[in-house]
Design a protein around this motif. Structure first.
Motif, PDB file in Angstrom:
ATOM      1  N   LEU A  41      46.405  33.712  26.060  1.00  0.00           N
ATOM      2  CA  LEU A  41      45.176  34.438  26.390  1.00  0.00           C
ATOM      3  C   LEU A  41      44.794  34.243  27.852  1.00  0.00           C
ATOM      4  O   LEU A  41      44.596  35.215  28.591  1.00  0.00           O
ATOM      5  CB  LEU A  41      44.044  33.964  25.485  1.00  0.00           C
ATOM      6  CG  LEU A  41      42.659  34.521  25.785  1.00  0.00           C
ATOM      7  CD1 LEU A  41      42.608  35.998  25.431  1.00  0.00           C
ATOM      8  CD2 LEU A  41      41.616  33.742  25.031  1.00  0.00           C
ATOM      9  N   ASN A  42      44.715  32.988  28.273  1.00  0.00           N
ATOM     10  CA  ASN A  42      44.352  32.711  29.662  1.00  0.00           C
ATOM     11  C   ASN A  42      45.416  33.209  30.630  1.00  0.00           C
ATOM     12  O   ASN A  42      45.100  33.673  31.726  1.00  0.00           O
ATOM     13  CB  ASN A  42      44.071  31.231  29.864  1.00  0.00           C
ATOM     14  CG  ASN A  42      42.698  30.838  29.325  1.00  0.00           C
ATOM     15  OD1 ASN A  42      41.824  31.677  29.147  1.00  0.00           O
ATOM     16  ND2 ASN A  42      42.511  29.565  29.066  1.00  0.00           N
ATOM     17  N   GLY A  43      46.678  33.141  30.245  1.00  0.00           N
ATOM     18  CA  GLY A  43      47.762  33.651  31.090  1.00  0.00           C
ATOM     19  C   GLY A  43      47.661  35.155  31.290  1.00  0.00           C
ATOM     20  O   GLY A  43      47.870  35.662  32.403  1.00  0.00           O
ATOM     21  N   LEU A  44      47.312  35.873  30.245  1.00  0.00           N
ATOM     22  CA  LEU A  44      47.134  37.319  30.338  1.00  0.00           C
ATOM     23  C   LEU A  44      45.997  37.666  31.293  1.00  0.00           C
ATOM     24  O   LEU A  44      46.133  38.548  32.151  1.00  0.00           O
ATOM     25  CB  LEU A  44      46.850  37.895  28.953  1.00  0.00           C
ATOM     26  CG  LEU A  44      46.562  39.382  28.879  1.00  0.00           C
ATOM     27  CD1 LEU A  44      47.823  40.181  29.176  1.00  0.00           C
ATOM     28  CD2 LEU A  44      46.014  39.743  27.516  1.00  0.00           C
ATOM     29  N   MET A  45      44.891  36.946  31.171  1.00  0.00           N
ATOM     30  CA  MET A  45      43.752  37.194  32.053  1.00  0.00           C
ATOM     31  C   MET A  45      44.082  36.825  33.500  1.00  0.00           C
ATOM     32  O   MET A  45      43.687  37.534  34.434  1.00  0.00           O
ATOM     33  CB  MET A  45      42.525  36.426  31.572  1.00  0.00           C
ATOM     34  CG  MET A  45      41.992  36.894  30.231  1.00  0.00           C
ATOM     35  SD  MET A  45      41.504  38.635  30.214  1.00  0.00           S
ATOM     36  CE  MET A  45      40.074  38.582  31.279  1.00  0.00           C
ATOM     37  N   LYS A  46      44.823  35.746  33.686  1.00  0.00           N
ATOM     38  CA  LYS A  46      45.197  35.324  35.036  1.00  0.00           C
ATOM     39  C   LYS A  46      46.098  36.374  35.696  1.00  0.00           C
ATOM     40  O   LYS A  46      45.903  36.730  36.861  1.00  0.00           O
ATOM     41  CB  LYS A  46      45.893  33.966  34.988  1.00  0.00           C
ATOM     42  CG  LYS A  46      46.190  33.385  36.342  1.00  0.00           C
ATOM     43  CD  LYS A  46      46.770  31.988  36.207  1.00  0.00           C
ATOM     44  CE  LYS A  46      46.979  31.334  37.540  1.00  0.00           C
ATOM     45  NZ  LYS A  46      47.519  29.968  37.403  1.00  0.00           N
ATOM     46  N   THR A  47      47.054  36.874  34.948  1.00  0.00           N
ATOM     47  CA  THR A  47      47.943  37.905  35.474  1.00  0.00           C
ATOM     48  C   THR A  47      47.164  39.161  35.841  1.00  0.00           C
ATOM     49  O   THR A  47      47.378  39.753  36.901  1.00  0.00           O
ATOM     50  CB  THR A  47      49.047  38.240  34.453  1.00  0.00           C
ATOM     51  OG1 THR A  47      49.820  37.063  34.215  1.00  0.00           O
ATOM     52  CG2 THR A  47      49.948  39.360  34.944  1.00  0.00           C
ATOM     53  N   ALA A  48      46.239  39.572  34.968  1.00  0.00           N
ATOM     54  CA  ALA A  48      45.429  40.761  35.239  1.00  0.00           C
ATOM     55  C   ALA A  48      44.585  40.576  36.497  1.00  0.00           C
ATOM     56  O   ALA A  48      44.436  41.492  37.304  1.00  0.00           O
ATOM     57  CB  ALA A  48      44.530  41.075  34.045  1.00  0.00           C
ATOM     58  N   ALA A  49      44.046  39.378  36.675  1.00  0.00           N
ATOM     59  CA  ALA A  49      43.168  39.112  37.817  1.00  0.00           C
ATOM     60  C   ALA A  49      43.924  38.981  39.133  1.00  0.00           C
ATOM     61  O   ALA A  49      43.417  39.361  40.181  1.00  0.00           O
ATOM     62  CB  ALA A  49      42.369  37.835  37.567  1.00  0.00           C
ATOM     63  N   LEU A  50      45.144  38.455  39.084  1.00  0.00           N
ATOM     64  CA  LEU A  50      45.877  38.171  40.317  1.00  0.00           C
ATOM     65  C   LEU A  50      46.897  39.228  40.710  1.00  0.00           C
ATOM     66  O   LEU A  50      47.202  39.379  41.890  1.00  0.00           O
ATOM     67  CB  LEU A  50      46.569  36.814  40.217  1.00  0.00           C
ATOM     68  CG  LEU A  50      45.647  35.602  40.064  1.00  0.00           C
ATOM     69  CD1 LEU A  50      46.459  34.339  39.909  1.00  0.00           C
ATOM     70  CD2 LEU A  50      44.686  35.507  41.230  1.00  0.00           C
ATOM     71  N   SER A  51      47.443  39.949  39.729  1.00  0.00           N
ATOM     72  CA  SER A  51      48.500  40.885  40.104  1.00  0.00           C
ATOM     73  C   SER A  51      48.497  42.175  39.298  1.00  0.00           C
ATOM     74  O   SER A  51      49.354  43.018  39.507  1.00  0.00           O
ATOM     75  CB  SER A  51      49.872  40.199  39.957  1.00  0.00           C
ATOM     76  OG  SER A  51      50.089  39.807  38.618  1.00  0.00           O
ATOM     77  N   GLY A  52      47.568  42.345  38.395  1.00  0.00           N
ATOM     78  CA  GLY A  52      47.533  43.549  37.576  1.00  0.00           C
ATOM     79  C   GLY A  52      46.623  44.613  38.157  1.00  0.00           C
ATOM     80  O   GLY A  52      46.223  44.571  39.321  1.00  0.00           O
ATOM     81  N   ASN A  53      46.285  45.578  37.320  1.00  0.00           N
ATOM     82  CA  ASN A  53      45.410  46.677  37.734  1.00  0.00           C
ATOM     83  C   ASN A  53      43.972  46.234  37.959  1.00  0.00           C
ATOM     84  O   ASN A  53      43.163  47.009  38.449  1.00  0.00           O
ATOM     85  CB  ASN A  53      45.436  47.796  36.697  1.00  0.00           C
ATOM     86  CG  ASN A  53      46.771  48.498  36.644  1.00  0.00           C
ATOM     87  OD1 ASN A  53      47.515  48.485  37.611  1.00  0.00           O
ATOM     88  ND2 ASN A  53      47.072  49.099  35.520  1.00  0.00           N
ATOM     89  N   LEU A  54      43.640  45.015  37.563  1.00  0.00           N
ATOM     90  CA  LEU A  54      42.260  44.555  37.671  1.00  0.00           C
ATOM     91  C   LEU A  54      42.029  43.580  38.826  1.00  0.00           C
ATOM     92  O   LEU A  54      41.027  42.882  38.859  1.00  0.00           O
ATOM     93  CB  LEU A  54      41.825  43.931  36.347  1.00  0.00           C
ATOM     94  CG  LEU A  54      41.850  44.899  35.164  1.00  0.00           C
ATOM     95  CD1 LEU A  54      41.537  44.179  33.870  1.00  0.00           C
ATOM     96  CD2 LEU A  54      40.902  46.054  35.385  1.00  0.00           C
ATOM     97  N   VAL A  55      42.962  43.556  39.792  1.00  0.00           N
ATOM     98  CA  VAL A  55      42.765  42.734  40.991  1.00  0.00           C
ATOM     99  C   VAL A  55      41.470  43.190  41.655  1.00  0.00           C
ATOM    100  O   VAL A  55      41.198  44.380  41.759  1.00  0.00           O
ATOM    101  CB  VAL A  55      43.963  42.878  41.962  1.00  0.00           C
ATOM    102  CG1 VAL A  55      43.665  42.236  43.298  1.00  0.00           C
ATOM    103  CG2 VAL A  55      45.209  42.274  41.343  1.00  0.00           C
ATOM    104  N   ASN A  56      40.679  42.266  42.088  1.00  0.00           N
ATOM    105  CA  ASN A  56      39.361  42.503  42.688  1.00  0.00           C
ATOM    106  C   ASN A  56      38.315  42.980  41.679  1.00  0.00           C
ATOM    107  O   ASN A  56      37.197  43.268  42.049  1.00  0.00           O
ATOM    108  CB  ASN A  56      39.411  43.480  43.860  1.00  0.00           C
ATOM    109  CG  ASN A  56      40.188  42.917  45.020  1.00  0.00           C
ATOM    110  OD1 ASN A  56      40.158  41.713  45.263  1.00  0.00           O
ATOM    111  ND2 ASN A  56      40.898  43.767  45.730  1.00  0.00           N
ATOM    112  N   GLN A  57      38.680  43.077  40.422  1.00  0.00           N
ATOM    113  CA  GLN A  57      37.721  43.391  39.372  1.00  0.00           C
ATOM    114  C   GLN A  57      37.407  42.133  38.567  1.00  0.00           C
ATOM    115  O   GLN A  57      36.269  41.913  38.178  1.00  0.00           O
ATOM    116  CB  GLN A  57      38.266  44.471  38.436  1.00  0.00           C
ATOM    117  CG  GLN A  57      38.601  45.765  39.118  1.00  0.00           C
ATOM    118  CD  GLN A  57      37.383  46.438  39.710  1.00  0.00           C
ATOM    119  OE1 GLN A  57      36.388  46.631  39.038  1.00  0.00           O
ATOM    120  NE2 GLN A  57      37.445  46.783  40.972  1.00  0.00           N
ATOM    121  N   ILE A  58      38.445  41.330  38.316  1.00  0.00           N
ATOM    122  CA  ILE A  58      38.281  40.068  37.585  1.00  0.00           C
ATOM    123  C   ILE A  58      38.579  38.918  38.532  1.00  0.00           C
ATOM    124  O   ILE A  58      39.601  38.915  39.210  1.00  0.00           O
ATOM    125  CB  ILE A  58      39.253  39.975  36.386  1.00  0.00           C
ATOM    126  CG1 ILE A  58      38.971  41.077  35.378  1.00  0.00           C
ATOM    127  CG2 ILE A  58      39.140  38.606  35.722  1.00  0.00           C
ATOM    128  CD1 ILE A  58      39.977  41.112  34.245  1.00  0.00           C
TER     129      ILE A  58
END
Length: 117
Positions: free
Chosen positions: A29-46
């Motif tokens: 769970l935390n890995g998924l959120m970390k990936t989204a925040a650092l390199s996914g479509n949600l960079v600068n959103q999360i």
């Protein structure tokens, strides 16, 4: 989900209780959120926080629409229920979201540099 006003002039906390269609672990769970925040479509959103002592004052002035509190994440023993905590600055953070929307509508693309993982 609930949103709670915290004892700061402009901060809030969103608490999400989710029932999943499959099992997960806290690490996944935390890995998924970390990936989204650092390199996914949600960079600068999360904004992904690993701060064990994150408090409401820490989020004041954060540009992201959500500060994901990873140490506060809870996964049930059966792995199908999770509780997520997300902080946000509902004044400055909201203003930044409005600017992002306007930039998107206007087709403005600012140069950016990849974040380190």
């Amino acid at each position: 989900a609930n949103a709670v006003r915290v004892p700061t002039p402009n901060g809030s906390l969103a608490i999400m209780n989710l029932e999943l269609g499959r099992t997960t672990t806290l690490e996944e769970l935390n890995g998924l959120m970390k990936t989204a925040a650092l390199s996914g479509n949600l960079v600068n959103q999360i904004h992904y926080s690993m701060n064990e002592e994150l408090v409401s004052n820490d989020i004041i002035g954060n540009e992201c629409c959500a500060v994901f509190d990873s140490p506060a994440s809870i996964v049930s023993n059966d792995g199908k229920s999770v509780v997520l905590y997300s902080w946000y600055d509902n004044e400055f953070g909201y203003s930044c979201q409005v600017v992002r929307c306007l930039e998107k509508f206007a087709g403005v693309v600012w140069p950016s540099y990849p974040r380190e993982a």
